[in-house]
Write a protein that holds these residues in place. Sequence first.
Motif, PDB file in Angstrom:
ATOM      1  N   PHE A   1       0.961  -1.198  -0.048  1.00  0.00           N
ATOM      2  CA  PHE A   1      -0.003   0.024   0.111  1.00  0.00           C
ATOM      3  C   PHE A   1       1.059   1.321   0.093  1.00  0.00           C
ATOM      4  CE2 PHE A   1      -2.494  -3.327   1.930  1.00  0.00           C
ATOM      5  CZ  PHE A   1      -3.963  -2.993   1.525  1.00  0.00           C
ATOM      6  N   THR A   2       0.594   2.167  -0.761  1.00  0.00           N
ATOM      7  CA  THR A   2       1.018   3.620  -0.802  1.00  0.00           C
ATOM      8  C   THR A   2      -0.159   4.452  -0.781  1.00  0.00           C
ATOM      9  OG1 THR A   2       1.481   3.382  -3.304  1.00  0.00           O
ATOM     10  CG2 THR A   2       3.388   2.920  -1.885  1.00  0.00           C
ATOM     11  N   GLY A   3       0.371   5.890  -0.279  1.00  0.00           N
ATOM     12  CA  GLY A   3      -0.912   6.778  -0.201  1.00  0.00           C
ATOM     13  C   GLY A   3      -0.374   7.964  -0.179  1.00  0.00           C
ATOM     14  N   ASN A   4      -1.238   9.093  -0.694  1.00  0.00           N
ATOM     15  CA  ASN A   4      -0.837  10.507  -0.651  1.00  0.00           C
ATOM     16  C   ASN A   4      -2.313  11.101  -0.109  1.00  0.00           C
ATOM     17  OD1 ASN A   4      -0.039   9.328  -3.714  1.00  0.00           O
ATOM     18  ND2 ASN A   4       1.580  10.753  -2.784  1.00  0.00           N
ATOM     19  N   LEU A   5      -1.995  11.793   1.088  1.00  0.00           N
ATOM     20  CA  LEU A   5      -2.888  12.353   2.192  1.00  0.00           C
ATOM     21  C   LEU A   5      -2.742  13.772   2.409  1.00  0.00           C
ATOM     22  CD1 LEU A   5      -2.581   9.147   4.583  1.00  0.00           C
ATOM     23  CD2 LEU A   5      -4.055   9.380   2.636  1.00  0.00           C
TER      24      LEU A   5
ATOM     25  N   SER B   1       3.499   4.318  -9.734  1.00  0.00           N
ATOM     26  CA  SER B   1       2.129   4.217  -9.544  1.00  0.00           C
ATOM     27  C   SER B   1       1.762   5.788  -9.310  1.00  0.00           C
ATOM     28  CB  SER B   1       1.908   3.400  -8.426  1.00  0.00           C
ATOM     29  OG  SER B   1       2.275   4.023  -7.203  1.00  0.00           O
ATOM     30  N   LEU B   2       1.026   6.057 -10.484  1.00  0.00           N
ATOM     31  CA  LEU B   2       0.735   7.453 -10.659  1.00  0.00           C
ATOM     32  C   LEU B   2      -0.684   7.744 -10.720  1.00  0.00           C
ATOM     33  CD1 LEU B   2       3.360   8.130 -13.272  1.00  0.00           C
ATOM     34  CD2 LEU B   2       3.629   8.426 -10.968  1.00  0.00           C
TER      35      LEU B   2
ATOM     36  N   LYS C   1      -0.793  12.826  -8.248  1.00  0.00           N
ATOM     37  CA  LYS C   1       0.214  12.347  -7.342  1.00  0.00           C
ATOM     38  C   LYS C   1       0.495  10.934  -7.088  1.00  0.00           C
ATOM     39  CE  LYS C   1       1.191  14.579  -4.076  1.00  0.00           C
ATOM     40  NZ  LYS C   1       2.386  15.488  -3.929  1.00  0.00           N
ATOM     41  N   GLY C   2       1.457  10.494  -6.436  1.00  0.00           N
ATOM     42  CA  GLY C   2       1.663   8.956  -6.530  1.00  0.00           C
ATOM     43  C   GLY C   2       2.958   8.706  -5.766  1.00  0.00           C
ATOM     44  N   TYR C   3       3.440   7.350  -6.293  1.00  0.00           N
ATOM     45  CA  TYR C   3       4.646   6.937  -5.454  1.00  0.00           C
ATOM     46  C   TYR C   3       5.574   6.341  -6.414  1.00  0.00           C
ATOM     47  CZ  TYR C   3       4.545   7.700  -0.492  1.00  0.00           C
ATOM     48  OH  TYR C   3       4.529   8.061   0.716  1.00  0.00           O
ATOM     49  N   VAL C   4       6.948   6.319  -6.081  1.00  0.00           N
ATOM     50  CA  VAL C   4       7.920   5.856  -6.789  1.00  0.00           C
ATOM     51  C   VAL C   4       8.746   4.873  -6.167  1.00  0.00           C
ATOM     52  CG1 VAL C   4       9.860   5.935  -8.592  1.00  0.00           C
ATOM     53  CG2 VAL C   4       8.015   7.435  -8.823  1.00  0.00           C
ATOM     54  N   GLU C   5       9.155   3.554  -6.481  1.00  0.00           N
ATOM     55  CA  GLU C   5       9.916   2.648  -5.773  1.00  0.00           C
ATOM     56  C   GLU C   5      11.311   2.567  -6.786  1.00  0.00           C
ATOM     57  OE1 GLU C   5       9.207  -1.046  -3.177  1.00  0.00           O
ATOM     58  OE2 GLU C   5       8.935  -1.563  -5.570  1.00  0.00           O
TER      59      GLU C   5
END
Length: 363
Positions: free
Chosen positions: A44-48, A229-230, A345-349
Amino acid sequence: MPAASIHAKPDARQIVNHPLTGYAFSFPRDFYSHNNYQVEWWYFTGNLKDAAGREYGYQCSFFRVSLAGMKALQQYQDTPSEWSNEHIYFAHMTVVDLKNGKFYFYERINRSGLGLAGAAEDRLEVWNENWKLTGEGDTRKLTAKEEENGFDLQLVPEKAPVIHGTGDDKPKWEIPEKAPNYYSFTRMKTTGKVFIDGQPVEVTGTSWMDHVFAERLLAPKQAGWDWFSLKLDNGAEVMLFRIRMQDGKYDPRSGGTLVRADGTQAHLPSEKQSVGVLKTWTSPKSDVTYPAGWKIDLPERNIALKVTPDMAGQELFLLRSVSNSYWEGSVTVEGTYEGRPVRGKGYVELVGYGGNLSATFGQ
């Protein structure tokens, strides 16, 4: 957008035969653990944001790995019998306060021998001590707290699960049955609290969930991966995974998925995507250099995006569970989608930049 129902009785829309592995996905069964596979994770990843608009991010991942065949984990087999088990469970958690530039990360490693960690095969329940993922109806509850930092969140999918590799223009895989079984909830309405230095903060936002079960993490010549994940403000999502080889090139089995606002999807093969690195960042803790900004072009989809880390220092440093460090962090997206401006928004690994990961998890 109304939440997608994910617990209805399986029908033709919910049972999908994966074109590579032959696996027949069926929900809700495949929300649960698959103990017959070598490796599995719920990610799980999130932008809050809080009520004042201050931004936060989080990552929470639960891993189940079979001890047989995993070189880096065989050390855990030489233990007293009451602790012994066929699987080891580890978990990673991060929380970031972007306004104040604070980033916290933690890990846990346990076995299920004494019930300290586990993953149920008949319901959605995954835990590592008091870090927990559970499901009730369409809602996921995600709780993790360490020292004075963490979160207590409720997540509800806004779209049906997306099974990667089943769209048009199928991805290639050297040994099809070794391809990962991989699905995502690409946009989940998220509410709850984050805890920063002991202070609870009410937040809302969106999250992304990946669930993967496979026979192995990486092939022998693969070193690591870049994963994007965008979530775009037009309702679309873009997932890209770029597997890096030991010689520095990218594996042609890399790919991705475009999820349109209406939930339909299209495969994004590696030869039809361009990802350029705009700058780099060197960690003062690990001395590892990571990419730190990207230009993504998907010409056949008329999509061009610039991806920028919200903060450079989002590295999980020297984790015992993977004998390595990696970067995973909150990012901001801007660009164009079919000729129209878009943000997101998103996350990069970024995994394997500090060393060859397949050397740790080779079979």
